[in-house]
Design an enzyme around this catalytic site. Structure first.
Site, mmCIF file in Angstrom:
data_model
loop_
_atom_site.group_PDB
_atom_site.id
_atom_site.type_symbol
_atom_site.label_atom_id
_atom_site.label_comp_id
_atom_site.label_asym_id
_atom_site.label_seq_id
_atom_site.Cartn_x
_atom_site.Cartn_y
_atom_site.Cartn_z
ATOM 1 N N GLU A 90 -8.419 -13.276 5.165
ATOM 2 C CA GLU A 90 -7.167 -13.840 5.245
ATOM 3 C C GLU A 90 -6.075 -12.910 5.960
ATOM 4 O OE1 GLU A 90 -6.123 -16.410 1.341
ATOM 5 O OE2 GLU A 90 -7.253 -14.568 0.954
ATOM 6 N N CYS A 103 0.388 -9.377 8.567
ATOM 7 C CA CYS A 103 -0.015 -8.632 7.390
ATOM 8 C C CYS A 103 -1.649 -8.679 7.527
ATOM 9 C CB CYS A 103 0.133 -9.070 6.026
ATOM 10 S SG CYS A 103 -0.387 -8.219 4.611
ATOM 11 N N CYS A 110 -12.568 -5.596 -1.218
ATOM 12 C CA CYS A 110 -11.977 -4.000 -1.341
ATOM 13 C C CYS A 110 -12.877 -3.588 -2.553
ATOM 14 C CB CYS A 110 -10.616 -4.405 -1.710
ATOM 15 S SG CYS A 110 -10.020 -2.757 -1.893
ATOM 16 N N CYS A 114 -8.314 -1.875 -8.207
ATOM 17 C CA CYS A 114 -6.686 -1.662 -8.696
ATOM 18 C C CYS A 114 -6.881 -2.829 -9.840
ATOM 19 C CB CYS A 114 -5.892 -1.613 -7.700
ATOM 20 S SG CYS A 114 -5.989 -0.228 -6.574
ATOM 21 N N CYS A 117 -4.984 -6.183 -8.911
ATOM 22 C CA CYS A 117 -5.073 -6.564 -7.485
ATOM 23 C C CYS A 117 -6.063 -7.469 -7.655
ATOM 24 C CB CYS A 117 -5.026 -5.557 -6.579
ATOM 25 S SG CYS A 117 -5.319 -6.016 -4.960
ATOM 26 N N CYS A 336 2.002 -10.560 -1.655
ATOM 27 C CA CYS A 336 1.372 -9.255 -1.852
ATOM 28 C C CYS A 336 0.361 -9.471 -2.989
ATOM 29 C CB CYS A 336 2.327 -8.263 -2.219
ATOM 30 S SG CYS A 336 3.546 -7.665 -1.019
HETATM 31 N N1 SAH Z 1 -5.511 -1.134 -0.188
HETATM 32 C C1 SAH Z 1 -4.433 -0.662 0.502
HETATM 33 C C2 SAH Z 1 -3.712 -1.988 1.235
HETATM 34 C C3 SAH Z 1 -3.825 -3.389 0.461
HETATM 35 S S1 SAH Z 1 -2.896 -3.718 -0.796
HETATM 36 C C4 SAH Z 1 -3.207 -0.046 -0.538
HETATM 37 O O1 SAH Z 1 -3.650 -0.253 -1.697
HETATM 38 O O2 SAH Z 1 -2.423 -0.024 -0.199
HETATM 39 C C5 SAH Z 1 -1.245 -3.921 -0.394
HETATM 40 C C6 SAH Z 1 -0.218 -3.707 -1.127
HETATM 41 O O3 SAH Z 1 -0.263 -4.979 -2.247
HETATM 42 C C7 SAH Z 1 -0.651 -2.744 -2.086
HETATM 43 O O4 SAH Z 1 0.411 -1.643 -2.566
HETATM 44 C C8 SAH Z 1 -1.024 -3.385 -3.658
HETATM 45 O O5 SAH Z 1 -0.829 -2.443 -4.596
HETATM 46 C C9 SAH Z 1 -0.189 -4.406 -3.742
HETATM 47 N N2 SAH Z 1 -0.485 -5.400 -4.452
HETATM 48 C C10 SAH Z 1 -1.897 -5.804 -5.067
HETATM 49 N N3 SAH Z 1 -1.704 -6.710 -5.800
HETATM 50 C C11 SAH Z 1 -0.512 -7.278 -5.815
HETATM 51 C C12 SAH Z 1 0.174 -8.104 -6.756
HETATM 52 N N4 SAH Z 1 -0.490 -9.066 -7.464
HETATM 53 N N5 SAH Z 1 1.428 -8.249 -6.582
HETATM 54 C C13 SAH Z 1 2.215 -7.519 -5.650
HETATM 55 N N6 SAH Z 1 1.475 -6.368 -4.795
HETATM 56 C C14 SAH Z 1 0.302 -6.267 -5.097
#
Ligand code: SAH
Length: 352
Positions: A90, A103, A110, A114, A117, A336
């Protein structure tokens, strides 16, 4: 076949030498593909017919294809792109008053896992190649061209699915291609890479001689909490992360952005705000507060507007610059943390 969209100017120059050509061929090719936006070698009129035949034999200009397109009420576009091997990824276009930002995803899936996420649920399928990241921008540029309003992609954030520093070399090539004056000419200051905190990547990135931006997904101000949210913190706890950030600031001469997701009653208390101020006060970074986008895969809840503002006020009153991230495309799951392409091709909407 070598995809031209995946080659930095330097790599293309080296290939041209191997082909017995002058290095300026590379600049000619870049001009044709990025400035004049031609998509076939036959249109490259200042390249000899015989060398065009060589190009056709060994090189290609393939872009990912649009498998599914969603447009949000706010104009945000989310594409599910199909790659050459059928995998899907995506990418999202956001419209700001200062320009259009994409983006970009850096991996299919991944491995960082986390807890909040969606991108990590299926694990990593594979790294994206430079041309597959450049392709995300080019496909968006094509859509913008079709709109006919004279817009094009001016900003790129590597914040889609994947951990860019887990695909370091390809992401650096991608940056050099889109940043090249003869390439897409996206200014370094308009390019941001976001990492969950892969330390080797931060040290290397500091030494690339790039004027691009670095964002750190911090999300918690102490190890106990960060361990519970982000697996990576067990490998690289905050002390190590913060010293890598200081190294980056010293070597690259750039400040970082701290991304801080606000999860109700988890990391949004004023006690956390206080710890956050203490954690980052020795650095020049500023904080971008991200309203959490809920999914039904976990129990995290978005912090209320009041709590978000109380958190923001605490930071600013204590000398930390902070902003609240503008939200885009939440009606099409483009916000995000909502990007998550399954290999079989269906977009899973976990919230239904
Ligand atoms: N792996 C990288 C880039 C991808 S994630 C990183 O961790 O920075 C991009 C951003 O979206 C990160 O800050 C991540 O923590 C955040 N993110 C993930 N899930 C989310 C959610 N459900 N709502 C808002 N932000 C989220």
């Amino acid at each position: 076949m070598i995809n031209l969209y995946g080659l930095t100017l330097e790599k293309l120059q080296n290939l041209m030498l191997i082909e017995g050509q002058k290095p300026y061929r590379a600049i000619q090719l870049y001009t044709w593909i990025y400035e004049k936006r031609v998509t076939s070698f036959d249109e490259m009129s200042d390249i000899s017919a015989s060398f065009r035949e060589v190009l056709k034999e060994k090189y290609c200009l393939n872009l990912p294809t649009i498998y599914r397109k969603q447009v949000s009420a706010d104009g945000t576009v989310k594409l599910l792109l199909e790659l050459e091997d059928g995998m899907k990824v995506e990418t999202v276009l956001m419209r700001y008053d200062y320009g259009c930002s994409v983006c970009v995803s850096s991996q299919v899936g991944c491995n960082m896992a986390c807890s909040f996420c969606s991108s990590g649920i299926l694990g990593k399928q594979r790294n994206l190649k430079p041309e597959e990241m450049v392709g995300q921008i080019l496909v968006m540029n094509n859509l913008l061209k079709e709109e006919g309003k004279g817009m094009h992609v001016t900003h790129a954030v590597v914040m889609g699915t994947g951990e860019p520093f887990d695909n370091y070399d390809n992401v650096m090539d991608f940056i050099r291609i889109i940043n090249a004056q003869k390439g897409l000419a996206i200014g370094a200051r308009h390019i941001t890479v976001s990492t969950c905190g892969l330390i080797e990547g931060i040290h290397k990135y500091a030494r690339e001689g790039l004027q691009t931006n670095l964002a750190i997904s911090l999300h918690a101000p102490n190890d106990e909490l960060r361990n519970s949210l982000m697996k990576i913190n067990k490998a690289y706890p905050l002390e190590i992360l913060m010293s890598a950030i200081k190294d980056y600031e010293n070597i690259a001469g750039r400040r970082v952005t701290y991304e801080y997701l606000l999860l109700s009653n988890i990391n949004d208390t004023l006690e956390c705000a206080e710890q956050l101020v203490n954690l980052i006060k020795g650095t020049n970074g500023y904080v971008n507060l991200i309203p959490y986008n809920e999914t039904n895969k976990n129990n995290y809840k978005r912090s209320s507007g009041n709590r978000v503002h109380a958190f923001l006020d605490y930071l600013t009153k204590h000398g930390v610059k902070a902003t609240i991230r503008k939200e885009f495309g939440s009606d099409i799951d483009a916000a995000c943390g909502q990007l998550k392409a399954k290999t079989e091709g269906e977009v899973i909407d976990e919230r239904k």
